[in-house]
Scaffold this motif. Sequence first.
Motif, PDB file in Angstrom:
ATOM      1  N   UNK A 299       0.843  -1.187   0.000  1.00 27.47           N
ATOM      2  CA  UNK A 299       0.000   0.000   0.000  1.00 27.47           C
ATOM      3  C   UNK A 299       0.881   1.240   0.000  1.00 27.47           C
ATOM      4  N   UNK A 300       0.690   2.071  -1.016  1.00 29.41           N
ATOM      5  CA  UNK A 300       1.410   3.342  -1.111  1.00 29.41           C
ATOM      6  C   UNK A 300       0.455   4.471  -0.745  1.00 29.41           C
ATOM      7  N   UNK A 301       0.932   5.376   0.089  1.00 30.92           N
ATOM      8  CA  UNK A 301       0.130   6.519   0.502  1.00 30.92           C
ATOM      9  C   UNK A 301       0.871   7.810   0.204  1.00 30.92           C
TER      10      UNK A 301
ATOM     11  N   UNK B 101       0.598 -11.847  -8.802  1.00 36.89           N
ATOM     12  CA  UNK B 101       0.420 -12.265  -7.411  1.00 36.89           C
ATOM     13  C   UNK B 101       0.630 -11.157  -6.392  1.00 36.89           C
ATOM     14  N   UNK B 102       0.795  -9.911  -6.845  1.00 33.67           N
ATOM     15  CA  UNK B 102       1.057  -8.813  -5.913  1.00 33.67           C
ATOM     16  C   UNK B 102       0.075  -7.668  -6.158  1.00 33.67           C
ATOM     17  N   UNK B 103      -0.770  -7.423  -5.180  1.00 31.33           N
ATOM     18  CA  UNK B 103      -1.707  -6.310  -5.248  1.00 31.33           C
ATOM     19  C   UNK B 103      -1.009  -5.040  -4.789  1.00 31.33           C
ATOM     20  N   UNK B 104      -1.043  -4.011  -5.602  1.00 28.81           N
ATOM     21  CA  UNK B 104      -0.510  -2.696  -5.236  1.00 28.81           C
ATOM     22  C   UNK B 104      -1.666  -1.702  -5.243  1.00 28.81           C
ATOM     23  N   UNK B 105      -1.845  -1.013  -4.120  1.00 19.47           N
ATOM     24  CA  UNK B 105      -2.874   0.023  -3.993  1.00 19.47           C
ATOM     25  C   UNK B 105      -2.184   1.336  -3.661  1.00 19.47           C
ATOM     26  N   UNK B 106      -2.528   2.377  -4.389  1.00 21.77           N
ATOM     27  CA  UNK B 106      -1.963   3.707  -4.170  1.00 21.77           C
ATOM     28  C   UNK B 106      -3.107   4.668  -3.869  1.00 21.77           C
ATOM     29  N   UNK B 107      -2.992   5.417  -2.795  1.00 25.71           N
ATOM     30  CA  UNK B 107      -4.058   6.348  -2.443  1.00 25.71           C
ATOM     31  C   UNK B 107      -3.501   7.497  -1.609  1.00 25.71           C
ATOM     32  N   UNK B 108      -4.394   8.275  -1.040  1.00 23.91           N
ATOM     33  CA  UNK B 108      -4.033   9.380  -0.151  1.00 23.91           C
ATOM     34  C   UNK B 108      -4.908   9.315   1.092  1.00 23.91           C
ATOM     35  N   UNK B 109      -4.488   9.998   2.129  1.00 21.28           N
ATOM     36  CA  UNK B 109      -5.289  10.020   3.348  1.00 21.28           C
ATOM     37  C   UNK B 109      -6.315  11.147   3.345  1.00 21.28           C
ATOM     38  N   UNK B 110      -5.953  12.267   2.742  1.00 18.74           N
ATOM     39  CA  UNK B 110      -6.844  13.427   2.713  1.00 18.74           C
ATOM     40  C   UNK B 110      -6.352  14.375   1.636  1.00 18.74           C
TER      41      UNK B 110
ATOM     42  N   UNK C  46      -8.242   9.891  -4.617  1.00 22.34           N
ATOM     43  CA  UNK C  46      -8.193   8.827  -5.614  1.00 22.34           C
ATOM     44  C   UNK C  46      -7.567   7.565  -5.042  1.00 22.34           C
ATOM     45  N   UNK C  47      -7.992   6.433  -5.565  1.00 21.23           N
ATOM     46  CA  UNK C  47      -7.431   5.125  -5.230  1.00 21.23           C
ATOM     47  C   UNK C  47      -7.086   4.425  -6.542  1.00 21.23           C
ATOM     48  N   UNK C  48      -5.851   3.968  -6.675  1.00 18.96           N
ATOM     49  CA  UNK C  48      -5.389   3.267  -7.867  1.00 18.96           C
ATOM     50  C   UNK C  48      -4.992   1.842  -7.475  1.00 18.96           C
ATOM     51  N   UNK C  49      -5.371   0.862  -8.279  1.00 14.93           N
ATOM     52  CA  UNK C  49      -5.070  -0.526  -7.921  1.00 14.93           C
ATOM     53  C   UNK C  49      -4.594  -1.317  -9.129  1.00 14.93           C
TER      54      UNK C  49
ATOM     55  N   UNK D  95     -10.823  -4.650   1.630  1.00 12.29           N
ATOM     56  CA  UNK D  95     -10.703  -5.074   0.239  1.00 12.29           C
ATOM     57  C   UNK D  95      -9.341  -5.716  -0.012  1.00 12.29           C
ATOM     58  N   UNK D  96      -8.288  -5.100   0.529  1.00 16.48           N
ATOM     59  CA  UNK D  96      -6.951  -5.658   0.372  1.00 16.48           C
ATOM     60  C   UNK D  96      -6.843  -7.023   1.055  1.00 16.48           C
ATOM     61  N   UNK D  97      -7.426  -7.127   2.240  1.00 15.17           N
ATOM     62  CA  UNK D  97      -7.388  -8.388   2.973  1.00 15.17           C
ATOM     63  C   UNK D  97      -8.175  -9.476   2.251  1.00 15.17           C
ATOM     64  N   UNK D  98      -9.294  -9.107   1.623  1.00 11.24           N
ATOM     65  CA  UNK D  98     -10.069 -10.064   0.844  1.00 11.24           C
ATOM     66  C   UNK D  98      -9.216 -10.644  -0.280  1.00 11.24           C
TER      67      UNK D  98
END
Length: 444
Positions: free
Chosen positions: A1-3, A316-325, A406-409, A429-432
């Motif tokens: 997870x990238x923030x 096999x590697x999920x990468x999610x990029x988002x922001x906190x606010x 935004x959320x990118x996956x 969602x990531x844990x699923x």
Amino acid sequence: MFLGDGMSVPTLTAARTLMGQRDNRPGEESQLAFEAFPTVGLAKTYCVNAQIADSACTASAYLCGVKANRGTIGVTAAVPRFHCVAAEEEQHQLSSIAAWALEDGRDAGIVTTTRVTHASPAGAYAHTAARDWESDADARVDCGTDAVQRDIAHQLVHSYPGNQFKVILGGGRREFLPDTVIDEEGTPGRRSDGKNLIEQWQVDKISRNVSYQYVWNRDQLMSAVESQPDYLLGLFEGSHMQYHMQANKTTEPSLAELTEAAIKALSRNEKGFFLFVEGGRIDHAHHDNLVHLALDETIELSAAVARATELLSEEDSLIVVTSDHAHVMSINGYTYRGGDILGPSDDLGDDGIPYMTLSYSNGPGYRPYSNGVREDVTKYDYHDIEFLAPAAVPLESETHGGDDVAVFARGPQHQMFSGLYEQSQLPHLMAYAACIGPGLHACD
């Protein structure tokens, strides 16, 4: 997870434009690495008691899956900010996706350009009623010498899940050192309890009979990447790491280098890992209206994500990029295609005075009118990294914005991250997808 801390949608637009213009292109058509990911969504960032969130309650949302009160980390909304006891009560404590990974036999780690005890990374391991309680000295200010709650640095070294993290990389040495100690670069420690938590982290690893390495500069980090100790602690500054554009490149690793080091270390576990990577100083630059630095830090996050995509298989590697606010920087005016994103609009105000394409609703960049006349800020070098972008309302520190982020996956189950949803859904969602933690799993 990238923030990207404070990485609003306008920040993305401006950063990609600047990146393109650095390559002598118009810029608007450019693409940050994660903007090429196949799925994009939007997350709502409000917290239980806050319309506009901070980095603490949001960390509880995107790492623990539960919205909380502003200023608190890893605890439910039953814990008010600055409450000196409530966060120690187990029924109020939240479990993070990093802990879910560890419980499944995977490894976990954190990387940040801020202090490793700062609000965002602390969401992976801490339970606290106040994000400011990074050392015991901070907690004692609010709760006295008999403070029950352990400070954030102590929790990272001595409490689960932080004490199981294989990789901890960022800034913040001062929170781990006694106030009688000066660190490697001249920063005094802040702890009033006399504890040297860096030494205690090392003693803990010795007691477990595992290999370990503590590093404080780039060369040592590069050596550790080669030697591959079981546990790696890297603290590269007394406080936050330096801005990329101001950094001493001989002592300060880049975010991409930190990310590569972490991935290589964690990839040794055949069951997999969870890694949290934060480009944390986007936020700090925005708070100071230092727009050039904010955009450059965003570009650095993009470079770190690009390196991760090279090292990790999309299969096999999920990468999610988002922001906190968000932040309150806006892109405005009617500038022609390819106009300098850091410069003035092609338009003029009704007063005949130029205005900048990038400006803030509030912050230290406010300039009072002189005899009722607005200042022409184009007389300054607006490419200087210390140029204060103009702000409409005077504030010592610019505020966050309440926008969705935004959320990118990319990777397994990436399509789940489309649409508009609560920020607290992200770790679930990531844990699923990863088949860890509570609830349903993709592999069930």
